[in-house]
Design an enzyme around this catalytic site. Structure first.
Site, PDB file in Angstrom:
ATOM      1  N   TYR E 137      45.743  89.970  47.046  1.00 34.69           N
ATOM      2  CA  TYR E 137      45.680  89.714  48.407  1.00 34.69           C
ATOM      3  C   TYR E 137      44.657  88.947  48.662  1.00 34.69           C
ATOM      4  O   TYR E 137      43.422  89.282  48.802  1.00 34.69           O
ATOM      5  CB  TYR E 137      45.595  91.409  48.894  1.00 34.69           C
ATOM      6  CG  TYR E 137      46.674  92.115  48.606  1.00 34.69           C
ATOM      7  CD1 TYR E 137      48.174  91.559  48.790  1.00 34.69           C
ATOM      8  CD2 TYR E 137      46.497  93.385  48.265  1.00 34.69           C
ATOM      9  CE1 TYR E 137      49.372  92.434  48.566  1.00 34.69           C
ATOM     10  CE2 TYR E 137      47.773  94.230  47.903  1.00 34.69           C
ATOM     11  CZ  TYR E 137      49.117  93.747  47.945  1.00 34.69           C
ATOM     12  OH  TYR E 137      50.107  94.741  47.969  1.00 34.69           O
ATOM     13  N   LYS E 168      52.371  90.468  42.615  1.00 33.57           N
ATOM     14  CA  LYS E 168      52.945  91.286  43.529  1.00 33.57           C
ATOM     15  C   LYS E 168      52.216  90.358  44.893  1.00 33.57           C
ATOM     16  O   LYS E 168      50.848  90.540  44.995  1.00 33.57           O
ATOM     17  CB  LYS E 168      52.642  92.649  43.929  1.00 33.57           C
ATOM     18  CG  LYS E 168      53.422  93.329  44.845  1.00 33.57           C
ATOM     19  CD  LYS E 168      53.024  94.970  44.860  1.00 33.57           C
ATOM     20  CE  LYS E 168      53.155  95.641  46.195  1.00 33.57           C
ATOM     21  NZ  LYS E 168      52.307  96.487  46.331  1.00 33.57           N
TER      22      LYS E 168
END
Lengths: 257, 257, 257, 257, 257
Positions: E137, E168
């Protein structure tokens, strides 16, 4: 947590305030002596005592199960709190601990260090079949009110997610909101933290009753017990509330109320 | 602490000021030489000497029991103090140490690091059956007066909670307030720190007498001994106060007073 | 320190400036080559050379004993200095080191880290029967003048207290004040640091003479040797001052002065 | 460095820009695929490829020797750079690395941490008979111009002093000044870093020729190779310059120039 | 990643929001209970569940493969994020994990610490034949838009370079730009992160369809699943999109759209 439970409920006697708050804030000539605390623990029928390593090493006599708090800090340091490990799990076990306590200041800018340290300690405790109990106290710029329903639930949930066997959190003020924290714990044991001395026994008992009604496993009480004029009597009240689920009105004799 | 006690009391000779304050602040041509300190220790009948590892390695001759201070810092760094481990417990033991000393700056923003380090050292010391002695000096923004009754008691209590076998703390100024620190120690040995040279022997002896009357185990004295014109004579006075509980008036010959 | 001594005195050739100052500050086409330094060391009769690990690994030929400096930093970083370990004691020994060098920036806000690191290194060195030599350079807000009598004595004393076998410190400017630093060392070997190139050989020799008269063990010289037009001749002068205690006037031929 | 040399010279293909700069800065649909790089490496006759662990793990096929870069950072973090170890020497070796690469940001306020980390890695690499190659990139407040003669020489010297077997440094812009960096390396292999895509092949080849003339071992080229329309053709030009010492004019066909 | 794949595609159920966001932000009376999540995982035919250690320890029943997230943080700390390891790879494996998850805040000023920690964890995971899955992220001053094509591709590439078996990352908003992130992954499995609850099932399915069309391996979905009124039905829609590549129009019954 089995050693600290009776019928799934529990009443713990906490005594780490000498380090966390300093003796001059909380102690008098009587309760400054850890031997007095051991005495209360036995006479009051507590399910466990909570000590730092030094008190454990000198005063613990094995009469009630013990949790050793393995981190600690003084109240003199300013800024976001950090509490580091001062006792190894191995050493705590050698002193007779049946549980390992650790304080996490959730939201502190040092949160990451405490998360990582608790993570290691939890695993070491479980390796020795000892429960890991997390004191979770929200602090810092992101915490407006550390007894709000949302924040107390966050504290309980943090303990669950990090693998604690039990959490000690502050009371939210009412039973309904505290039940959200218990739900956030998802079956993990949730203890209400006793906090500073309440104005009356009744006021304190109502808090405890609220927590128990919300599904709490019990209470870790310090100042409200050993600052009480008659700690053993208070313990007898508490036991009725916690283990017998009696209403506060039934517990305290009318004149006292 | 047995190797450092006579009838439960103790008089220790501290000599780590060369590192902590620098030689130019405290030393003269005589006391800059550690051999002179060893000589005083023996002649003065001290129950122990306190050295950093380097002085221990070169000058310790085994004639009195030794505490090795295992952390240290200079006086040149500004800001909240931090003192880190510079000597392993194993190494101190190999030099002949019968006790391990460590300074904790309680209230410093680096407190957590010293708590954690002392926590490990205490366990290593106990593993070798060596006592861990904590110098606890309150510092930092949360400490208004480091000799107040409250703060000195906090210092003693911190040592107890962290598992120290003895604490060295500053004198509060009077016996009554110092007795609160001794109580906070809850049976742990409490030593009064000698501090800077007092104006007269009598003034210094009155402090020591006050500490002893308050229940202190004794005194760790540095500058007041080895800066004294006649350290051995001073030691003889101290022994009368500490071990024989004599009043100061009985100890110092009238003309000297 | 025996491998580095002749009759208790010593003349060491230091060559870590390529890292500490950068090659463009101190080097020319001749002395940028470490082979030239090894050559001077042998021809000049030096008692030891001082290298970082990389130079040691490629150029050390065993002809004179070697000290490996196990920490280092560049001159490009601003703020209080920190110099961290870049070579293990084991590795230095494998390269043929007979001594371990470490720089401590006394008074730097990073002092604690260097104290702790030196503490470990000193023990590892002694375990292998290697001397630990501390370069002690006072820096930071608490250091007004790093060549004052008081500060240089503090540097020497720090090395003693931390267990160094020898200290390399700056010269104070005169023999009398430097003797206080030697006294602070209490028998530990004290080396004068050569520093930047002096204007004349005579000026430099007078400093060395002053240090030797003050009781210094000798000199660790870098730039004043390998920046000299005739390093071997300078070495011959130095040996007369250090080992034969000759006055500077007797050492340098009149026309040269 | 033998696996990466041909006649003492070398041409390496660097491909860690996906991490260091991000794929969107340097890559297109062709060179975003590491398989394409392996293909160039083989067809172009490169003496080595340089990958991060992840690319090495998935794409390395053993056809040319490999250096694994064991530290890395993104370009998104502001302030003085720090690049930490992300791959152990053992793991790199298990992936087939014949050399260990590490970037040091000389002059960064985090320099000390990278020095210490490289120090450990260099020893671990040598223990496994693997060369340690240091990328040394000067940064920070003390670095006005990172391609100046003085700074590039400092970079090369730092690698030497810290025990690197080879250094990768930026080109200074001309052969004469770069020869000072090669001298500072004192025999250690010095590689010119390819840098961003040059406007023409000729411009790039002139830089490489300048470095080789200055005594560089060779070139570690990334963007100038795999961003080139015809990387294999460029490689053929480079080989003539590096291994055959041909002048740039002889290497590039006239029309292309 | 084989345990988490069906025909090379995957649908994972993520449930670490109790720690990352707090229970009061995302949970209701139903989904606050991890047992409900395990139930959805089974009934919905998910290919894996993602838990923190504590939830894994109490609720994991082995019916679907599990990824244990081994780092975590609360949402209460301000400033650039840091998430530290709270669970060892060994412990995760002992709880039954078939994959190890770790969040990297790319661009955070603490990036270096997470890179280093992930580097170690990746190697430990591979040593046990467990895949390492990186949540990447982007955050911090250098990240203007964390769903831009460039930044999402950087996130995927970072995972590849650091040796992750899967990444992810957030969805970019359209399939074409997301395909650049998939390309940056160069064959590594790329999962779209479900993110906050989308306004309608259709809107969410269109995102997932876009990711799959771009070459994503699948989806790690949390809130969009367990906050959905009918999570099992949503899962059935998702499976048609992910495994059967059906268009969104074919998946959702007309009236529902």
């Amino acid at each position: 947590m089995a050693p600290f439970l009776r019928d799934g409920k529990s009443m713990l006697l906490a005594y780490d305030q000498g380090l966390e708050h300093g003796p001059s804030t909380d102690f008098n000539d009587r309760n400054i002596n850890p031997a007095f605390i051991m005495e209360i623990a036995v006479k009051g029928g507590f399910n466990g005592v909570i000590f730092q390593k030094g008190v454990a090493e000198r005063f613990y006599d094995g009469k009630v199960p013990m949790i050793v708090k393995v981190n600690g800090k003084s109240s003199l340091v300013k800024g976001d709190p950090i509490s580091r490990q001062v006792c190894s799990v191995e050493y705590a076990a050698s002193l007779g601990a049946k549980g390992i306590g650790y304080t996490i200041y959730l939201g502190s800018e040092h949160e990451a260090e405490m998360f990582a340290e608790f993570g290691r300690i939890q695993e070491e405790a479980h390796e020795r079949n000892l429960p890991a109990i997390a004191w979770v106290y929200p602090r810092g710029a992101g915490v407006a009110n550390d007894t709000s329903k949302e924040i107390v639930a966050y504290a309980a949930r943090t303990a669950l997610e990090l693998g604690a066997d039990a959490a000690k959190v502050k009371y939210t003020g009412d039973s309904e909101s505290f039940s959200w924290a218990v739900k956030a714990g998802a079956g993990m044991k949730v203890f209400m933290s006793g906090g500073p001395k309440a104005p009356t026994d009744e006021a304190f008992l109502r808090q405890v009753k609220g927590a128990i009604d919300a599904g709490a496993t019990g209470l870790a009480v310090g100042r409200n017990a050993w600052q009480n004029e008659d700690p053993v009597k208070l313990a007898s009240y508490l036991k009725k509330v916690i283990f017998e689920r009696q209403p506060v009105e039934a517990v305290i004799p009318a004149p006292t109320r």
